[in-house]
Write an enzyme that holds these catalytic residues in place. Structure first.
Site, mmCIF file in Angstrom:
data_model
loop_
_atom_site.group_PDB
_atom_site.id
_atom_site.type_symbol
_atom_site.label_atom_id
_atom_site.label_comp_id
_atom_site.label_asym_id
_atom_site.label_seq_id
_atom_site.Cartn_x
_atom_site.Cartn_y
_atom_site.Cartn_z
ATOM 1 C CG ASP A 182 -8.566 -6.604 -1.328
ATOM 2 O OD1 ASP A 182 -7.944 -6.443 -0.275
ATOM 3 O OD2 ASP A 182 -9.434 -7.492 -1.472
ATOM 4 C CG HIS B 85 -1.766 -7.005 3.177
ATOM 5 N ND1 HIS B 85 -1.405 -8.108 3.913
ATOM 6 C CD2 HIS B 85 -3.060 -6.756 3.482
ATOM 7 C CE1 HIS B 85 -2.442 -8.520 4.635
ATOM 8 N NE2 HIS B 85 -3.465 -7.706 4.397
ATOM 9 C CG PHE B 86 0.918 -0.507 3.910
ATOM 10 C CD1 PHE B 86 2.057 -1.298 3.863
ATOM 11 C CD2 PHE B 86 0.776 0.396 4.952
ATOM 12 C CE1 PHE B 86 3.041 -1.196 4.846
ATOM 13 C CE2 PHE B 86 1.752 0.511 5.937
ATOM 14 C CZ PHE B 86 2.883 -0.292 5.881
HETATM 15 P P1 AMP Z 1 -6.074 -8.466 5.840
HETATM 16 O O1 AMP Z 1 -7.309 -8.766 6.632
HETATM 17 O O2 AMP Z 1 -5.524 -7.088 6.150
HETATM 18 O O3 AMP Z 1 -5.034 -9.544 5.987
HETATM 19 O O4 AMP Z 1 -6.540 -8.393 4.338
HETATM 20 C C1 AMP Z 1 -6.264 -9.374 3.393
HETATM 21 C C2 AMP Z 1 -6.814 -8.868 2.083
HETATM 22 O O5 AMP Z 1 -6.245 -9.628 1.032
HETATM 23 C C3 AMP Z 1 -8.340 -8.983 1.934
HETATM 24 O O6 AMP Z 1 -8.888 -7.699 1.686
HETATM 25 C C4 AMP Z 1 -8.515 -9.922 0.746
HETATM 26 O O7 AMP Z 1 -9.599 -9.580 -0.072
HETATM 27 C C5 AMP Z 1 -7.199 -9.755 0.016
HETATM 28 N N1 AMP Z 1 -6.784 -10.878 -0.802
HETATM 29 C C6 AMP Z 1 -6.680 -12.174 -0.440
HETATM 30 N N2 AMP Z 1 -6.228 -12.922 -1.455
HETATM 31 C C7 AMP Z 1 -6.029 -12.085 -2.501
HETATM 32 C C8 AMP Z 1 -5.574 -12.256 -3.841
HETATM 33 N N3 AMP Z 1 -5.243 -13.455 -4.328
HETATM 34 N N4 AMP Z 1 -5.493 -11.157 -4.633
HETATM 35 C C9 AMP Z 1 -5.835 -9.952 -4.156
HETATM 36 N N5 AMP Z 1 -6.276 -9.725 -2.902
HETATM 37 C C10 AMP Z 1 -6.380 -10.777 -2.083
#
Ligand code: AMP
Length: 134
Positions: free
Chosen positions: A31, A96-97
């Site tokens: 992440d 995503h987990f």
């Molecule tokens: P959620 O709130 O469960 O949808 O979490 C989305 C997660 O995706 C967050 O923790 C972000 O930091 C992560 N995220 C967003 N874009 C990227 C990326 N390009 N690479 C890795 N993590 C990402």
């Protein structure tokens, strides 16, 4: 692949990620805004927004990779978090987990658990209703 989906673009290799591992149907990468060191996302390669929208093959691939990666990045204590739906805090609309290590300093996921009262007749009625739907 879903148009405009950032995680589909990562799967396609159009944008980079800090990849840890993959199998036929799933990918694991760090992440970019970690709650703690090792905070990892495990995603199906095939687009779906919510957990129940994955097909069985994706669900199996994700579960297998989740277990494998958690064994390495999780450390002694970790949380697995999955948000399905905007109202549940899902910001990226591709399943995503999160694997979020809880380190010795307390870094990691903080959860406020507003538990209700135990009510067995109510629970029994709910279980019966859900069994019918399953
Ligand atoms: P959620 O709130 O469960 O949808 O979490 C989305 C997660 O995706 C967050 O923790 C972000 O930091 C992560 N995220 C967003 N874009 C990227 C990326 N390009 N690479 C890795 N993590 C990402």
């Amino acid at each position: 692949m879903s148009d405009g989906c950032i995680f589909c673009r990562i799967v396609a290799g159009d944008i980079p990620c800090h990849k840890l591992a993959e199998n036929d149907g799933a990918l694991a990468f760090l992440d970019i805004m970690p709650l703690s060191e090792g905070h990892t996302l495990v995603i199906p390669k095939k687009h779906a927004q919510k957990v129940h929208e994955m097909d069985d093959e994706s669900a199996q691939s994700v579960a297998v990779l989740l277990r494998k990666v958690a064994a390495v990045v999780g450390g002694e204590n970790y949380n697995v978090l999955q948000n399905s739906g905007r109202g549940a805090g899902q910001e990226v609309l591709h399943v995503h987990f999160h694997i979020i290590p809880k380190d010795a300093s307390g870094n990691g996921l903080s959860v406020k658990w507003n538990a209700g009262e135990t009510n067995h007749p109510q629970l029994a009625a709910q279980a019966e209703k859900f069994r019918q739907e399953l």
